[in-house]
Design a protein around this motif. Structure first.
Motif, PDB file in Angstrom:
ATOM      1  N   HIS A 181      61.796  17.897 103.784  1.00  0.00           N
ATOM      2  CA  HIS A 181      60.653  18.048 102.384  1.00  0.00           C
ATOM      3  C   HIS A 181      61.820  17.366 101.787  1.00  0.00           C
ATOM      4  O   HIS A 181      61.338  16.432 100.290  1.00  0.00           O
ATOM      5  CB  HIS A 181      60.396  19.308 101.941  1.00  0.00           C
ATOM      6  CG  HIS A 181      60.156  20.052 100.332  1.00  0.00           C
ATOM      7  ND1 HIS A 181      59.526  18.936  99.773  1.00  0.00           N
ATOM      8  CD2 HIS A 181      61.035  20.076  99.717  1.00  0.00           C
ATOM      9  CE1 HIS A 181      59.332  20.098  98.604  1.00  0.00           C
ATOM     10  NE2 HIS A 181      60.275  20.306  98.739  1.00  0.00           N
TER      11      HIS A 181
ATOM     12  N   HIS B 136      56.175  15.394 102.265  1.00  0.00           N
ATOM     13  CA  HIS B 136      56.720  16.148 101.008  1.00  0.00           C
ATOM     14  C   HIS B 136      56.146  17.264 100.858  1.00  0.00           C
ATOM     15  O   HIS B 136      56.649  18.808 100.779  1.00  0.00           O
ATOM     16  CB  HIS B 136      56.872  15.195  99.489  1.00  0.00           C
ATOM     17  CG  HIS B 136      57.772  16.191  98.856  1.00  0.00           C
ATOM     18  ND1 HIS B 136      59.290  16.530  99.007  1.00  0.00           N
ATOM     19  CD2 HIS B 136      57.664  16.602  97.553  1.00  0.00           C
ATOM     20  CE1 HIS B 136      59.767  16.785  97.563  1.00  0.00           C
ATOM     21  NE2 HIS B 136      58.594  16.826  96.853  1.00  0.00           N
TER      22      HIS B 136
ATOM     23  N   GLN C 100      56.360  21.827 102.150  1.00  0.00           N
ATOM     24  CA  GLN C 100      56.648  22.383 101.311  1.00  0.00           C
ATOM     25  C   GLN C 100      56.045  23.750 101.719  1.00  0.00           C
ATOM     26  O   GLN C 100      56.211  24.770 102.197  1.00  0.00           O
ATOM     27  CB  GLN C 100      56.635  22.138  99.731  1.00  0.00           C
ATOM     28  CG  GLN C 100      56.771  23.153  99.071  1.00  0.00           C
ATOM     29  CD  GLN C 100      56.562  22.443  97.637  1.00  0.00           C
ATOM     30  OE1 GLN C 100      56.659  21.821  97.301  1.00  0.00           O
ATOM     31  NE2 GLN C 100      56.445  24.269  97.211  1.00  0.00           N
TER      32      GLN C 100
ATOM     33  N   TYR D 147      57.123  24.851 105.140  1.00  0.00           N
ATOM     34  CA  TYR D 147      58.514  26.007 105.237  1.00  0.00           C
ATOM     35  C   TYR D 147      58.049  27.717 104.607  1.00  0.00           C
ATOM     36  O   TYR D 147      58.427  28.914 104.350  1.00  0.00           O
ATOM     37  CB  TYR D 147      59.674  25.853 104.449  1.00  0.00           C
ATOM     38  CG  TYR D 147      59.287  24.793 102.706  1.00  0.00           C
ATOM     39  CD1 TYR D 147      59.652  24.099 102.451  1.00  0.00           C
ATOM     40  CD2 TYR D 147      59.790  26.115 102.065  1.00  0.00           C
ATOM     41  CE1 TYR D 147      60.392  23.673 101.125  1.00  0.00           C
ATOM     42  CE2 TYR D 147      59.744  25.388 100.170  1.00  0.00           C
ATOM     43  CZ  TYR D 147      60.287  24.356  99.946  1.00  0.00           C
ATOM     44  OH  TYR D 147      60.096  24.395  99.128  1.00  0.00           O
TER      45      TYR D 147
HETATM   46 FE   LIG Z   1      60.665  21.120  96.540  1.00  0.00          FE
END
Ligand SMILES: [Fe+2]
Length: 155
Positions: A36, A48, A52, A55
């Motif tokens: 990320h 990106h 996110q 995760y």
């Molecule tokens: Fe971030």
């Protein structure tokens, strides 16, 4: 629930398989966050944001797995150094690399974590622990879905 007193996960195959799944899931969480941060290129915004979401979902998963270990009467292992030592994942390079390499490394990570969820599924089936089996099946479903998405990026 097997025991009333908290014990080491080593004595129980279900808890042992959960401890491995926990370490692998945490390692994948850390690598997904690294991807990320460092991903670059024309797909930057999409990757990106996708990393996110992934995760954040893994962060919720580690909590569920660790608390299942506690519910079975064992203590959870923790700390990044213990997770790193217990994890099956290969280290992700921290520097510059093409976006597709981050994706390929995460595919490898999800496959390894999914395999450790399968080990939990098998151990809990053998122990007739349907609640842990349910958790393992849900974890595998999530990894299979993410694997489908990551593979689609590479096509
Ligand atoms: Fe971030």
């Amino acid at each position: 629930m097997k025991t009333a007193t908290a014990a080491s996960t080593q004595t129980d195959p279900v808890a042992q398989s959960l401890a491995k799944l926990l370490a692998n899931t945490y390692a994948l969480l850390a690598q997904t966050q690294l991807a990320h941060w460092n991903v670059e290129g024309p797909d930057f915004f999409a990757l990106h944001e996708a990393f996110q979401k992934q995760y954040e979902s893994l962060f919720e998963a580690v909590d569920e797995i660790a608390e299942r270990i506690r519910a079975l009467g064992h203590y959870a292992e923790g700390g990044v150094e213990r997770f790193a030592a217990a994890s099956d994942l290969s280290p992700m390079p921290a520097g510059r690399q093409p976006a597709k390499d981050f994706v390929a490394q995460l595919i490898d990570g999800h496959e390894k974590v999914s395999a450790s969820a399968k080990a939990v599924e098998d151990a809990s089936a053998k122990a007739e622990d349907l609640e842990t089996q349910d958790l393992a099946i849900k974890r595998r479903q999530e990894h299979e879905k993410t694997l489908w998405m990551l593979h689609a990026v590479l096509k």
